[in-house]
Design a protein around this motif. Structure first.
Motif, PDB file in Angstrom:
ATOM      1  N   ASP A 113      59.010  17.840  -4.009  1.00  0.00           N
ATOM      2  CA  ASP A 113      60.108  18.416  -4.876  1.00  0.00           C
ATOM      3  C   ASP A 113      59.610  18.700  -6.477  1.00  0.00           C
ATOM      4  O   ASP A 113      59.968  19.882  -6.845  1.00  0.00           O
ATOM      5  N   GLU A 114      58.816  18.145  -6.844  1.00  0.00           N
ATOM      6  CA  GLU A 114      58.209  18.409  -8.349  1.00  0.00           C
ATOM      7  C   GLU A 114      57.309  19.627  -8.227  1.00  0.00           C
ATOM      8  O   GLU A 114      57.598  20.367  -8.885  1.00  0.00           O
ATOM      9  N   LEU A 115      56.450  19.745  -7.121  1.00  0.00           N
ATOM     10  CA  LEU A 115      55.825  21.052  -6.862  1.00  0.00           C
ATOM     11  C   LEU A 115      56.507  22.358  -6.879  1.00  0.00           C
ATOM     12  O   LEU A 115      56.345  23.222  -7.285  1.00  0.00           O
ATOM     13  N   CYS A 116      57.533  22.039  -6.017  1.00  0.00           N
ATOM     14  CA  CYS A 116      58.502  23.307  -5.953  1.00  0.00           C
ATOM     15  C   CYS A 116      59.282  23.627  -7.129  1.00  0.00           C
ATOM     16  O   CYS A 116      59.905  24.788  -7.032  1.00  0.00           O
ATOM     17  N   GLY A 117      59.547  23.018  -8.042  1.00  0.00           N
ATOM     18  CA  GLY A 117      60.369  23.348  -9.145  1.00  0.00           C
ATOM     19  C   GLY A 117      59.768  24.477  -9.853  1.00  0.00           C
ATOM     20  O   GLY A 117      60.481  25.185 -10.405  1.00  0.00           O
ATOM     21  N   THR A 118      58.559  24.684  -9.821  1.00  0.00           N
ATOM     22  CA  THR A 118      57.862  25.657 -10.726  1.00  0.00           C
ATOM     23  C   THR A 118      56.911  26.633  -9.513  1.00  0.00           C
ATOM     24  O   THR A 118      55.866  27.147 -10.233  1.00  0.00           O
ATOM     25  N   ALA A 119      57.281  26.763  -8.372  1.00  0.00           N
ATOM     26  CA  ALA A 119      56.459  27.299  -7.596  1.00  0.00           C
ATOM     27  C   ALA A 119      56.935  28.753  -7.366  1.00  0.00           C
ATOM     28  O   ALA A 119      57.857  29.057  -7.156  1.00  0.00           O
ATOM     29  N   VAL A 120      55.850  29.513  -7.127  1.00  0.00           N
ATOM     30  CA  VAL A 120      55.706  30.992  -7.115  1.00  0.00           C
ATOM     31  C   VAL A 120      54.969  30.875  -5.914  1.00  0.00           C
ATOM     32  O   VAL A 120      53.674  30.809  -5.703  1.00  0.00           O
ATOM     33  N   ALA A 121      55.503  31.792  -4.807  1.00  0.00           N
ATOM     34  CA  ALA A 121      54.852  32.280  -3.671  1.00  0.00           C
ATOM     35  C   ALA A 121      53.948  33.437  -3.861  1.00  0.00           C
ATOM     36  O   ALA A 121      54.400  34.244  -4.412  1.00  0.00           O
ATOM     37  N   VAL A 122      52.528  33.328  -3.431  1.00  0.00           N
ATOM     38  CA  VAL A 122      51.744  34.561  -3.763  1.00  0.00           C
ATOM     39  C   VAL A 122      51.155  34.868  -2.282  1.00  0.00           C
ATOM     40  O   VAL A 122      50.334  34.146  -1.625  1.00  0.00           O
ATOM     41  N   VAL A 123      51.734  36.039  -1.490  1.00  0.00           N
ATOM     42  CA  VAL A 123      51.383  36.433  -0.159  1.00  0.00           C
ATOM     43  C   VAL A 123      50.888  37.790  -0.093  1.00  0.00           C
ATOM     44  O   VAL A 123      51.159  38.525  -0.829  1.00  0.00           O
ATOM     45  N   GLY A 124      50.398  38.015   1.262  1.00  0.00           N
ATOM     46  CA  GLY A 124      50.069  39.221   1.535  1.00  0.00           C
ATOM     47  C   GLY A 124      49.259  39.365   2.704  1.00  0.00           C
ATOM     48  O   GLY A 124      49.056  38.368   3.368  1.00  0.00           O
ATOM     49  N   ALA A 125      48.497  40.505   3.012  1.00  0.00           N
ATOM     50  CA  ALA A 125      47.898  40.599   3.962  1.00  0.00           C
ATOM     51  C   ALA A 125      46.646  39.853   4.380  1.00  0.00           C
ATOM     52  O   ALA A 125      45.851  39.599   3.520  1.00  0.00           O
ATOM     53  N   ARG A 126      46.420  39.650   5.638  1.00  0.00           N
ATOM     54  CA  ARG A 126      45.078  39.358   6.114  1.00  0.00           C
ATOM     55  C   ARG A 126      43.892  40.024   5.925  1.00  0.00           C
ATOM     56  O   ARG A 126      43.016  39.717   5.287  1.00  0.00           O
ATOM     57  N   ALA A 127      44.394  41.390   6.288  1.00  0.00           N
ATOM     58  CA  ALA A 127      43.212  42.202   5.971  1.00  0.00           C
ATOM     59  C   ALA A 127      43.252  43.070   4.675  1.00  0.00           C
ATOM     60  O   ALA A 127      43.320  44.243   4.382  1.00  0.00           O
ATOM     61  N   ALA A 128      43.107  42.184   3.719  1.00  0.00           N
ATOM     62  CA  ALA A 128      43.212  42.196   2.389  1.00  0.00           C
ATOM     63  C   ALA A 128      41.953  43.136   1.746  1.00  0.00           C
ATOM     64  O   ALA A 128      41.055  42.989   2.464  1.00  0.00           O
ATOM     65  N   THR A 129      42.164  43.894   1.021  1.00  0.00           N
ATOM     66  CA  THR A 129      41.142  44.786   0.359  1.00  0.00           C
ATOM     67  C   THR A 129      40.450  43.995  -0.614  1.00  0.00           C
ATOM     68  O   THR A 129      40.818  42.763  -0.887  1.00  0.00           O
ATOM     69  N   SER A 130      39.236  44.215  -1.126  1.00  0.00           N
ATOM     70  CA  SER A 130      38.779  43.385  -2.245  1.00  0.00           C
ATOM     71  C   SER A 130      39.500  43.479  -3.604  1.00  0.00           C
ATOM     72  O   SER A 130      39.500  42.495  -4.225  1.00  0.00           O
ATOM     73  N   TYR A 131      40.034  44.694  -3.780  1.00  0.00           N
ATOM     74  CA  TYR A 131      41.134  44.772  -4.793  1.00  0.00           C
ATOM     75  C   TYR A 131      42.212  43.805  -4.582  1.00  0.00           C
ATOM     76  O   TYR A 131      42.389  43.051  -5.612  1.00  0.00           O
ATOM     77  N   GLY A 132      42.642  43.789  -3.469  1.00  0.00           N
ATOM     78  CA  GLY A 132      44.017  42.802  -3.334  1.00  0.00           C
ATOM     79  C   GLY A 132      43.441  41.374  -3.545  1.00  0.00           C
ATOM     80  O   GLY A 132      44.192  40.466  -4.140  1.00  0.00           O
ATOM     81  N   ALA A 133      42.233  41.042  -2.889  1.00  0.00           N
ATOM     82  CA  ALA A 133      41.730  39.549  -3.271  1.00  0.00           C
ATOM     83  C   ALA A 133      41.685  39.330  -4.578  1.00  0.00           C
ATOM     84  O   ALA A 133      41.897  38.301  -5.034  1.00  0.00           O
ATOM     85  N   HIS A 134      41.082  40.271  -5.571  1.00  0.00           N
ATOM     86  CA  HIS A 134      40.911  40.212  -6.716  1.00  0.00           C
ATOM     87  C   HIS A 134      42.139  39.858  -7.504  1.00  0.00           C
ATOM     88  O   HIS A 134      42.182  39.116  -8.353  1.00  0.00           O
ATOM     89  N   VAL A 135      43.109  40.703  -7.143  1.00  0.00           N
ATOM     90  CA  VAL A 135      44.364  40.475  -8.008  1.00  0.00           C
ATOM     91  C   VAL A 135      45.209  39.149  -7.426  1.00  0.00           C
ATOM     92  O   VAL A 135      45.678  38.524  -8.375  1.00  0.00           O
ATOM     93  N   ALA A 136      45.097  38.909  -6.292  1.00  0.00           N
ATOM     94  CA  ALA A 136      45.706  37.621  -5.638  1.00  0.00           C
ATOM     95  C   ALA A 136      44.986  36.384  -6.315  1.00  0.00           C
ATOM     96  O   ALA A 136      45.824  35.601  -6.901  1.00  0.00           O
ATOM     97  N   ALA A 137      43.734  36.476  -6.639  1.00  0.00           N
ATOM     98  CA  ALA A 137      42.996  35.290  -7.279  1.00  0.00           C
ATOM     99  C   ALA A 137      43.509  35.041  -8.733  1.00  0.00           C
ATOM    100  O   ALA A 137      43.621  34.279  -9.267  1.00  0.00           O
TER     101      ALA A 137
END
Lengths: 375, 375
Positions: A113-137
């Motif tokens: 419950d505590e973790l969810c109070g401030t939780a943001v989901a960051v999701v996306g493609a499995r076949a990510a590009t290096s750009y996408g992986a960089h931005v996600a990180a």
């Protein structure tokens, strides 16, 4: 925790394939213990029967709880204070396919419950590009660094990068699985899942041993969307599970955000589609925080990367006179008036201002630009 | 064309530095010939005097018209049927800095009013990346190919790429200059400007010989925004003339669009800001057309790049049964019911459907997946 309730919920968790809206309704009506008894004996109406008839005789809640414990996991149920009731409140008004889970198997030291109070989901493609992986990180690190929990699906690509970004700054992160809590999927993320379970939480609504069947990923996505106050899609093709997470988030009234990318990248097509359909375009964690946080508490600080110029802040007349002066050579006031289209008096005032800022110099009745470093 | 009006407008074009809202107001009130006479003699009120006092004695309309003619250009005035009156109608209700031009010097075979009816502005940074230049050229070609006129500012970077894209498909394109119609700016675009003038139009509100002073680029941008029914910003830093064009387009009630790019690119920061501020995100010319064209006439055709799978279009139960089957090995109906959570009857129906599509095969009382090319 009441052992009877725990056993009932463990049984129900195995009996019905989520989402099981009718069964959730029955449990809400008669409680988990009574509901479990009726299901087991087949004393239920048609909708609940459809969801439970096949597996209702698989009664092994004790075995499942033991298997979970052996894997370091525990069962969190709605009757428990750790249950993220606030996060799941929105599921009540949502369509049937967004039925809440009957219970959640969790592994790790975090409190759900505590973790969810401030939780943001960051999701996306499995076949990510290096750009996408960089931005996600970067998003994972930026959000975790500001106290947000980063929720994702532990998949390769964007999900993994987001979790790793959070772990890199020793932030909180939650992985929601589409298989049993005791399974490692994908296998290559064994170490990542261990690290998440060591500091945050690994979560699943599937009983121990549950296989990661394809439809379960889509069903699981509603939990990622629901546990977070907002969902950011970093990269997504048009046919993408992340699109489904975003759709679920929208249905649940959560903030949906998408990161743009090159229009030439197939992995950004889904993100651009989301923005065109109303999602908020975000480019960095500040903007995500601004969107999900209570108004004013996290206003995105605009960096406004200003390449300061010596002529910045000049009033329009002074700027016009400065523009009128050639790069080399001196001109008199009359010439400057004609060239700039300003009255002589205004040109004189402008020249005084420009001289004071060291931008022009006087020279035998004429004016010329001074070379200023950085102009 | 009435010679007297032409001479009066040519004179006014040189006398006042645009935008000259007060002078435009006077001309609207008393007509260009009377307005020119009053300005020349100094019989005007204070606001008009401020705009005209310095240059009012520079009376050489005949010389300017001759200089334009020598450069292959002509003067188009509001009294002429070629004047894009519809495009400039929005300027009447706009703030002072968006005063319409007093006249336009044009070079090329195009008819200004006709070209503007379907014009889309494609603008952006001089310091464009190769990504931005590629997208601008694609948009230029795509829009011109569908009958749009591509309007831009002939600058290096995005502007040049957009013009070239239109020229590449022998489409219509219009360059609006921030200097006299007889000047080549930037010098490296001499050939490009010749090509534009050979098929479309080069346009300027500055009299022959006018220098490209910095403030003129910003003032010129209102014409780019105004001549087009919509403006697309392809790449733009936070401090960018293209941002100004977009702001002008918004003030004029035109559709403002922006192309996204990597969030890691400084050249896309301005575009992302525009989208966050309400501009429409566009990724290809179809989407631009959909936004600017009358409803329904150019609906963007979604390519939906579907990587078709043999399992596409299966009903949910069949998909669940198919998912439940392992990649290798056969399973019986009862096992499939348990794994998928579906009643036995539903599993049987699903298996028939799957067999009909060649996705599963029967084998000694059990079922297994058939290997399908592309699965």
């Amino acid at each position: 925790m009441n052992e009877e309730i725990l056993l009932a919920r463990a049984y129900l968790s195995r009996v019905a394939e989520p989402p099981a809206a009718a069964l959730v309704g029955l449990v809400a009506e008669v409680g988990p213990v009574e509901a479990a008894a009726r299901v087991r004996e087949g004393r239920v109406d048609e909708p609940v029967a459809r969801e439970t008839s096949v597996r209702r005789q698989v009664h092994r809640p004790g075995t499942d709880l033991d298997a979970a414990a052996a894997a370091g996991a525990r069962l969190v149920v709605p009757e428990h204070p750790e249950w993220p009731a606030e996060a799941f409140a929105a599921f009540d008004a949502a369509p049937e396919q967004l039925a809440p889970p009957l219970a959640l198997w969790v592994r790790g030291p975090g409190r759900l419950d505590e973790l969810c109070g401030t939780a943001v989901a960051v999701v996306g493609a499995r076949a990510a590009t290096s750009y996408g992986a960089h931005v996600a990180a970067e998003l994972g690190s930026g959000l975790a660094d500001r106290g947000c929990t980063v929720v994702s699906g532990a998949a390769i690509g964007i999900d993994g990068a987001a979790h790793r970004g959070a772990l890199a700054v020793e932030g909180a992160t939650v992985a929601v699985l589409a298989c049993g809590i005791d399974r490692i999927y994908p296998a290559s993320h064994e170490l990542l899942l261990e690290r998440i379970a060591a500091s945050g939480l690994v979560v699943s609504e599937y009983p121990p041993g549950g296989v990661p069947a394809r439809h379960r990923f889509l069903v699981r996505n509603r939990l990622i969307a629901g546990l977070a106050v907002g969902t950011v899609v970093v990269e997504a093709g048009l046919r993408s599970g992340a699109q489904r997470t975003a759709a679920d988030a929208m249905s649940l009234g959560r903030q949906v955000m998408a990161v743009p990318g090159p229009v030439t990248s197939a992995m950004s097509v889904g993100c651009h589609r989301l923005v065109r359909d109303g999602a908020l375009l975000v480019t960095r964690s500040d903007e995500v925080l601004e969107a999900v946080a209570p108004i004013g508490s996290h206003l995105a600080e605009t960096p406004e990367p200003r390449a300061d110029r010596p002529t910045d802040g000049l009033d329009p007349a002074a700027a016009r006179v400065h523009d009128a002066l050639p790069a080399r050579g001196a001109r008199d006031t009359r010439w400057l008036a004609l060239e700039s289209g300003l009255p002589i008096g205004a040109v004189r005032i402008a020249l005084v201002a420009l001289e004071r800022r060291g931008l022009v110099e006087h020279c035998e009745g004429r004016w010329r630009r001074r070379v200023v470093v950085g102009v």
